[in-house]
Design a protein around this motif. Structure first.
Motif, PDB file in Angstrom:
ATOM      1  N   ARG A 196       6.025  12.263   1.172  1.00 11.74           N
ATOM      2  CA  ARG A 196       7.417  11.826   1.065  1.00 11.74           C
ATOM      3  C   ARG A 196       7.563  10.312   1.084  1.00 11.74           C
ATOM      4  O   ARG A 196       8.480   9.767   0.461  1.00 11.74           O
ATOM      5  CB  ARG A 196       8.254  12.464   2.188  1.00 11.74           C
ATOM      6  CG  ARG A 196       8.683  13.889   1.879  1.00 11.74           C
ATOM      7  CD  ARG A 196       9.410  14.529   3.038  1.00 11.74           C
ATOM      8  NE  ARG A 196       8.505  14.986   4.062  1.00 11.74           N
ATOM      9  CZ  ARG A 196       7.863  16.164   4.027  1.00 11.74           C
ATOM     10  NH1 ARG A 196       8.043  16.962   2.999  1.00 11.74           N
ATOM     11  NH2 ARG A 196       7.056  16.529   5.002  1.00 11.74           N
ATOM     12  N   LEU A 197       6.684   9.623   1.794  1.00 10.34           N
ATOM     13  CA  LEU A 197       6.788   8.169   1.861  1.00 10.34           C
ATOM     14  C   LEU A 197       6.249   7.496   0.598  1.00 10.34           C
ATOM     15  O   LEU A 197       6.820   6.515   0.126  1.00 10.34           O
ATOM     16  CB  LEU A 197       6.029   7.649   3.087  1.00 10.34           C
ATOM     17  CG  LEU A 197       6.555   8.091   4.450  1.00 10.34           C
ATOM     18  CD1 LEU A 197       5.750   7.431   5.568  1.00 10.34           C
ATOM     19  CD2 LEU A 197       8.032   7.758   4.604  1.00 10.34           C
ATOM     20  N   ARG A 198       5.142   8.005   0.066  1.00 12.35           N
ATOM     21  CA  ARG A 198       4.521   7.361  -1.085  1.00 12.35           C
ATOM     22  C   ARG A 198       5.476   7.225  -2.276  1.00 12.35           C
ATOM     23  O   ARG A 198       5.595   6.132  -2.843  1.00 12.35           O
ATOM     24  CB  ARG A 198       3.253   8.120  -1.492  1.00 12.35           C
ATOM     25  CG  ARG A 198       2.501   7.450  -2.649  1.00 12.35           C
ATOM     26  CD  ARG A 198       1.229   8.204  -3.037  1.00 12.35           C
ATOM     27  NE  ARG A 198       1.530   9.550  -3.533  1.00 12.35           N
ATOM     28  CZ  ARG A 198       1.263  10.673  -2.864  1.00 12.35           C
ATOM     29  NH1 ARG A 198       0.705  10.619  -1.661  1.00 12.35           N
ATOM     30  NH2 ARG A 198       1.548  11.852  -3.376  1.00 12.35           N
ATOM     31  N   PRO A 199       6.191   8.294  -2.688  1.00 10.38           N
ATOM     32  CA  PRO A 199       7.107   8.125  -3.835  1.00 10.38           C
ATOM     33  C   PRO A 199       8.234   7.144  -3.553  1.00 10.38           C
ATOM     34  O   PRO A 199       8.642   6.391  -4.451  1.00 10.38           O
ATOM     35  CB  PRO A 199       7.651   9.545  -4.054  1.00 10.38           C
ATOM     36  CG  PRO A 199       6.647  10.449  -3.424  1.00 10.38           C
ATOM     37  CD  PRO A 199       6.117   9.696  -2.254  1.00 10.38           C
ATOM     38  N   LEU A 200       8.743   7.126  -2.325  1.00  6.48           N
ATOM     39  CA  LEU A 200       9.832   6.205  -1.993  1.00  6.48           C
ATOM     40  C   LEU A 200       9.370   4.757  -2.048  1.00  6.48           C
ATOM     41  O   LEU A 200      10.048   3.892  -2.611  1.00  6.48           O
ATOM     42  CB  LEU A 200      10.385   6.523  -0.603  1.00  6.48           C
ATOM     43  CG  LEU A 200      11.440   7.616  -0.513  1.00  6.48           C
ATOM     44  CD1 LEU A 200      11.717   7.964   0.949  1.00  6.48           C
ATOM     45  CD2 LEU A 200      12.728   7.196  -1.211  1.00  6.48           C
ATOM     46  N   VAL A 201       8.206   4.481  -1.453  1.00  4.54           N
ATOM     47  CA  VAL A 201       7.692   3.112  -1.442  1.00  4.54           C
ATOM     48  C   VAL A 201       7.305   2.681  -2.855  1.00  4.54           C
ATOM     49  O   VAL A 201       7.560   1.541  -3.268  1.00  4.54           O
ATOM     50  CB  VAL A 201       6.495   3.006  -0.476  1.00  4.54           C
ATOM     51  CG1 VAL A 201       5.817   1.643  -0.607  1.00  4.54           C
ATOM     52  CG2 VAL A 201       6.955   3.233   0.954  1.00  4.54           C
ATOM     53  N   ARG A 202       6.704   3.590  -3.616  1.00  5.21           N
ATOM     54  CA  ARG A 202       6.338   3.277  -4.998  1.00  5.21           C
ATOM     55  C   ARG A 202       7.592   2.981  -5.824  1.00  5.21           C
ATOM     56  O   ARG A 202       7.619   2.023  -6.612  1.00  5.21           O
ATOM     57  CB  ARG A 202       5.562   4.435  -5.592  1.00  5.21           C
ATOM     58  CG  ARG A 202       4.929   4.135  -6.940  1.00  5.21           C
ATOM     59  CD  ARG A 202       3.890   5.198  -7.269  1.00  5.21           C
ATOM     60  NE  ARG A 202       4.470   6.549  -7.170  1.00  5.21           N
ATOM     61  CZ  ARG A 202       3.736   7.646  -7.030  1.00  5.21           C
ATOM     62  NH1 ARG A 202       2.418   7.564  -6.950  1.00  5.21           N
ATOM     63  NH2 ARG A 202       4.324   8.830  -6.967  1.00  5.21           N
ATOM     64  N   ALA A 203       8.636   3.777  -5.649  1.00  6.96           N
ATOM     65  CA  ALA A 203       9.891   3.528  -6.361  1.00  6.96           C
ATOM     66  C   ALA A 203      10.521   2.212  -5.904  1.00  6.96           C
ATOM     67  O   ALA A 203      11.102   1.477  -6.713  1.00  6.96           O
ATOM     68  CB  ALA A 203      10.863   4.688  -6.136  1.00  6.96           C
TER      69      ALA A 203
END
Length: 416
Positions: A226-233
């Motif tokens: 859940r954190l990886r897509p948010l930080v990548r975005a």
């Protein structure tokens, strides 16, 4: 703003202020943010006056931003020592260092200003990591989204007010006067942090090598679904925002105004950020972190693309929409990090996330400054709008996007 939205915003402020630790942390953000924003403007003017060089003046911002690249390493400090004393110590250190700037009165002293700004940036990375980790334990978890939104509102509000105060103080007393003001704000912030009540603030004894401890935060962040897509975005959004920001003077020129008109557009943008900060807590509870971030990026995409149309009313509307859309992914990512990360890792994960999100903004500014000279800014704005729309779509349709926070469970904005 409608009455319903105003009621929500008022409720958000009241909920945070009623929480003792949340209110104190917010007061610390406002106080130190005022001094930082004042110095941000004055340092460049100070170097310009002393040296006459635009390039050397621009290096002030680079000196403050460069330590962000070392975020994963600096963040380990926030996990190795008690965070409340660390916040107090960092504030007192900066207050003392800023006093040394009173000796800068000639071009030969500019090196000292750069050195202090570099330490300032490094202390800021540690401060942000420690503050985020402390807030996650000291503030009611149901208030984290509200607090982060209000923190954004406070920061944007300071960016509107403090530069004017800093410019006036610089005109009256020079750079030393602004440095003294900033030192005073750090002293006041240290006093505020001293009143925090933080249970269980003593960290566990470190294990493993320093390199392993530094990498642990990055591994956790990039392996988290859940954190990886948010930080990548967030990183992709800030890259596009940096590119778009570098085009603002081309937009102003296309409107037929002087470069000073950019200040008006920035003020309107700040007002949009203040508004979304007030409403972010309720929005996070209703939509969840992913949707809130994706909707904000989508709004940003439309606003950036429409900036290619040379119309004053539309330019104001786009600036307000950019101000409202851009902070959404930043607030969502920070709140998700605080919810999803174990306490012993919070400092490292927060610092790593900040590096991943904010470093692309600097790269975008540099790339935009180069591209605007060789490519029509309207084409660039249209391309950036498409890139942002693709980022929003990818985030919205990622596998975990079905997770949604219910209003009955406000502490689970991004459910584990």
């Amino acid at each position: 703003m409608t009455t319903k939205k105003a009621d929500k915003a008022g409720g958000t402020v009241a909920r945070v202020v009623r929480d003792r630790n949340a209110g104190l942390c917010l007061a610390g953000v406002v106080i130190s943010g005022f001094g930082t924003s004042a110095l941000w403007l004055a340092s460049g003017v100070w170097v310009k006056d002393l040296t006459g060089s635009d390039g050397l003046a621009a290096l002030c911002m680079l000196a403050m931003w460069a330590p962000t690249l070392a975020g994963p390493l600096l963040g380990t400090l926030a996990d190795r020592v008690r965070r409340k004393p660390l916040l107090i110590g960092a504030s007192l250190l900066m207050a003392a260092l800023l006093l040394t700037l009173c000796a800068v009165d000639s071009p030969r002293g500019v090196w000292l200003l750069y050195a202090v700004l570099c330490v300032y940036g490094a202390a800021g990375v540690v401060h942000d990591a420690a503050e985020s980790a402390l807030i996650a334990t000291a503030v009611d978890r149901s208030l984290l989204g509200d607090f982060n939104g209000l923190r954004m509102t406070a920061n944007e509000g300071m960016k509107l007010l403090a530069p004017l105060a800093g410019a006036g103080l610089y005109a009256a007393y020079g750079g030393a006067g602004v440095a003294l003001l900033d030192a005073l704000t750090f002293l006041l912030a240290a006093v505020v942090y001293a009143f925090l009540r933080v249970p269980g603030d003593r960290p566990a004894a470190p294990s493993g090598s320093r390199r392993a401890r530094t990498a642990e935060g990055a591994r956790f962040l990039w392996s988290h679904p859940r954190l990886r897509p948010l930080v990548r975005a967030g990183g992709a959004t800030m890259l596009c925002a940096g590119l778009s920001g570098a085009l603002v003077y081309a937009v102003v020129d296309d409107l037929g105004h002087s470069p000073a008109y950019a200040g008006v557009l920035y003020a309107v943008q700040g007002a949009g950020s203040v508004t979304v900060g007030l409403l972010s807590g309720p929005a996070l509870r209703r939509f969840g972190a992913r949707r809130f971030a994706a909707y904000g990026i989508a709004l940003l995409a439309v606003a950036v693309a429409l900036r290619a149309v040379p119309d004053d009313a539309l330019a104001w509307a786009c600036s307000a929409a950019i101000g409202a859309g851009l902070p959404a992914v930043l607030i969502a990512a920070l709140t998700a990090v605080q919810h999803e990360t174990p306490g012993p890792l919070l400092g490292r994960v927060t610092a790593t996330a900040n590096t991943a999100v904010y470093t692309p903004n600097v790269l975008g500014l540099a790339a935009g400054a180069a591209l605007v000279e060789v490519v029509d800014h309207r084409l660039l704005l249209a391309a950036l709008g498409c890139a942002l729309a693709a980022t929003a779509t990818a985030l919205l349709h990622s596998p975990a996007s079905a997770d949604r926070t219910t209003s009955a469970s406000p502490s689970d904005n991004t459910p584990t």
